[in-house]
Design an enzyme around this catalytic site. Structure first.
Site, mmCIF file in Angstrom:
data_model
loop_
_atom_site.group_PDB
_atom_site.id
_atom_site.type_symbol
_atom_site.label_atom_id
_atom_site.label_comp_id
_atom_site.label_asym_id
_atom_site.label_seq_id
_atom_site.Cartn_x
_atom_site.Cartn_y
_atom_site.Cartn_z
ATOM 1 N N SER A 22 -28.689 -3.051 11.106
ATOM 2 C CA SER A 22 -27.255 -2.885 11.379
ATOM 3 C C SER A 22 -26.571 -4.225 11.606
ATOM 4 C CB SER A 22 -27.049 -1.998 12.607
ATOM 5 O OG SER A 22 -27.663 -2.572 13.755
ATOM 6 N N ASN A 109 -30.872 1.075 24.027
ATOM 7 C CA ASN A 109 -29.988 2.236 24.119
ATOM 8 C C ASN A 109 -28.823 1.991 25.075
ATOM 9 O OD1 ASN A 109 -31.916 3.320 22.475
ATOM 10 N ND2 ASN A 109 -32.567 4.945 23.870
ATOM 11 N N THR A 155 16.561 18.703 9.466
ATOM 12 C CA THR A 155 15.449 19.620 9.672
ATOM 13 C C THR A 155 15.135 20.210 8.299
ATOM 14 O OG1 THR A 155 16.811 21.591 10.090
ATOM 15 C CG2 THR A 155 16.246 20.227 12.001
ATOM 16 N N HIS A 156 13.861 20.460 8.049
ATOM 17 C CA HIS A 156 13.425 20.985 6.747
ATOM 18 C C HIS A 156 13.851 20.068 5.595
ATOM 19 C CE1 HIS A 156 12.489 24.821 8.748
ATOM 20 N NE2 HIS A 156 13.636 24.651 9.381
ATOM 21 N N SER A 277 6.628 -3.350 -10.605
ATOM 22 C CA SER A 277 5.829 -2.588 -11.554
ATOM 23 C C SER A 277 5.342 -3.501 -12.668
ATOM 24 C CB SER A 277 6.662 -1.448 -12.143
ATOM 25 O OG SER A 277 6.055 -0.907 -13.292
ATOM 26 N N LYS A 283 11.708 -1.971 -11.160
ATOM 27 C CA LYS A 283 11.115 -1.322 -9.995
ATOM 28 C C LYS A 283 10.943 -2.250 -8.801
ATOM 29 C CE LYS A 283 9.778 2.220 -9.502
ATOM 30 N NZ LYS A 283 8.464 2.777 -9.842
ATOM 31 N N ASN A 285 8.958 -1.292 -5.327
ATOM 32 C CA ASN A 285 8.208 -0.221 -4.679
ATOM 33 C C ASN A 285 7.946 -0.530 -3.205
ATOM 34 O OD1 ASN A 285 7.982 1.050 -7.227
ATOM 35 N ND2 ASN A 285 6.200 -0.219 -7.709
ATOM 36 N N GLU A 290 3.897 2.603 1.887
ATOM 37 C CA GLU A 290 2.989 3.544 1.223
ATOM 38 C C GLU A 290 1.533 3.264 1.596
ATOM 39 O OE1 GLU A 290 5.748 4.421 -2.725
ATOM 40 O OE2 GLU A 290 3.976 3.161 -2.903
ATOM 41 N N TYR A 317 -30.642 9.488 23.038
ATOM 42 C CA TYR A 317 -30.211 8.631 21.939
ATOM 43 C C TYR A 317 -30.906 9.033 20.648
ATOM 44 C CZ TYR A 317 -29.182 4.562 19.087
ATOM 45 O OH TYR A 317 -28.755 3.742 18.063
ATOM 46 N N LYS A 325 -20.490 2.612 14.856
ATOM 47 C CA LYS A 325 -19.763 1.348 14.908
ATOM 48 C C LYS A 325 -18.931 1.055 13.657
ATOM 49 C CE LYS A 325 -23.604 -0.230 16.565
ATOM 50 N NZ LYS A 325 -23.969 1.056 17.236
#
Length: 462
Positions: A22, A109, A155-156, A277, A283, A285, A290, A317, A325
């Protein structure tokens, strides 16, 4: 030769060694591993469990390893099973026999549980004391600047009522404030010392756990050795907090992406946080927004990983827990990076307040206020609701707003309407009238800003 191979008759398969290691990811714990080992060695010496001279040699050797790792003089290129074995092997190579005494009254441990708690504690402190407060301060400043900027509330995803831009921005500030409070609460459960639990059953040596806890800044010591080494609730809780932060960032980014579109046109994202783009020259973006929205799924995945790892493990353990991790590190790295980029992006936004105010005049955002006007004139709300609904239907058919109707037309819907109706449905007046605690009126927004700043000051002083 491994530090634990006395019981084995042959070496591990080389592929197994690589699979088992690890060090590639837990190397970032080296400062915490050394810090915990120094505290442990000091305690062993003070309690007479190992000679004081050996304790001093261990502390000096560990300090030199820390300095060499920090400077780059010592690297992890030689590999190893994990960060704990790497440091112990290096220590023994440097100071000889005394280095072999460090692991007295300790297991990997409880050692890894300690390192992970120290790491998580620092990360939680950085988020709750630095990254999130910086964003909240920026949101408060921006909300204060736009406490009187009228815009549409939705709303909506449909226009609903007129609000102020400052009020809308503060809704996210409160989300992030709750994130700080959650992190601080989670810290209480992180900040418990597991060291001294050893593999699972504690130790017969007369150790002083309280002294180690005090040196390392823990609030107390674990009271069940099995739970101490098998508990990863604090990891899950930390990543859960990260997931909520990411959800809040993602919702904000979703709105900024919508608002920056040609259809909405309410905000322009600075060129520094957008891309173009490869085929469409026109464009621009909103890639920063995003990407943050997309990385939210990544952190959710980290949380799911942790739940899945832990869901069927018998006490105490198990090696499965080694995989906690990468998920913890990734979630903390991701949320830190996203908060940094989002804060910088938000600071450079250009809000188109004229378009916001013009938009609030449309979509019948003042319809509820029109109904409330009739209520104040004595009409029951349900009847008022029906009257204004019929009025809106008429306006839709004739492509007008409520305020465009003549008084005679208005009276045809309800004879209670008088000339003061026009002032009552003016969107600016509608907003200013909503001055209750937590409302969108400029005065209420300022009160919210003041309350947020006060609470933030309290939280950052804790």
């Amino acid at each position: 030769m491994k530090l634990w191979d006395g019981r084995f008759e042959k070496e591990n398969d080389a592929a197994m060694d690589e699979f088992d290691s690890s060090l590639s990811f837990d190397r970032r714990l080296y400062r915490y591993d050394i810090r915990g080992s120094i505290a442990h060695a000091r305690m062993l010496g003070k309690c007479g469990i190992i000679p004081q001279a050996d304790s001093d040699a261990v502390i000096e050797g560990l300090s030199s390893i820390l300095a060499d790792l920090d400077s780059g003089k010592l690297t992890f290129d030689g590999g190893g099973e994990d960060i704990h074995m790497f440091i112990e092997s290096e220590l023994t190579a440097r100071i000889g026999e005394a280095g072999k005494r460090l692991h007295t009254a300790r297991s990997r441990n409880d050692q890894v549980a300690l390192d992970t708690r120290l790491y998580a504690r620092d990360a939680v402190d950085a988020l709750s004391a630095d990254a999130l407060p910086a964003l909240i301060r920026l949101l408060c400043q921006t909300a204060e600047e736009h406490k009187a900027t009228v815009t549409s509330g939705y709303t909506h995803l449909q226009k609903a009522q007129p609000i102020t831009l400052g009020h809308h921005i503060l809704s996210y500030a409160y989300m992030f404030m709750r994130d700080i409070e959650r992190l601080k609460d989670a810290r209480k459960r992180i900040n418990i010392l597991p060291l001294g639990s050893c593999a699972l059953a504690g130790t017969t040596y007369p150790i002083d756990r309280s002294a180690v806890a005090e040196e390392l800044g823990f609030d107390g010591v674990s009271l069940n050795s099995i739970d101490a080494v098998s508990d990863r609730d604090f990891v899950i809780e930390t990543v859960g907090c990260c997931s909520l932060i990411m959800m809040h960032l993602s919702r904000f980014c979703e709105e900024l992406a919508l608002w920056s579109s040609n259809e909405f046109g309410l905000v322009t994202i600075d060129d520094a946080y957008a891309t173009g783009s490869s085929i469409m020259p026109q464009k621009k973006n909103p890639d920063a927004a995003e990407l943050i929205r997309g990385k939210t799924g990544r952190v959710y995945g980290d949380l799911t990983t942790l739940f899945t790892i832990m869901k069927g493990l018998p006490l105490a353990y198990n090696k499965d827990m080694q995989e906690d991790k990468p998920a913890l590190f990734d979630a903390l790295d991701t949320v830190s990076a996203c908060l940094n980029i989002f804060t910088k992006m938000f600071a450079t936004l250009n809000f188109h307040t004229d378009r916001m105010e013009a938009g609030a005049q449309k979509g019948f955002t003042n319809a509820t206020d029109a109904a409330d006007y009739l209520v104040r004139k004595g009409l029951p709300f349900r009847e008022a609701h029906a009257v204004i609904g019929q009025m809106v239907l008429n306006c839709l058919k004739t492509d007008r707003a409520i305020g465009d109707l003549s008084l005679a037309e208005l009276k045809a819907f309800c004879p209670l309407i008088e000339e003061d109706f026009y002032a009552a449905v003016d969107v600016t007046a509608c907003v200013e009238a909503r001055a209750t605690i937590g409302g969108p009126a400029p005065a209420a927004v300022q009160a919210s800003v003041d309350a947020l700043r006060k609470r933030l000051l309290e939280l950052t002083k804790e």
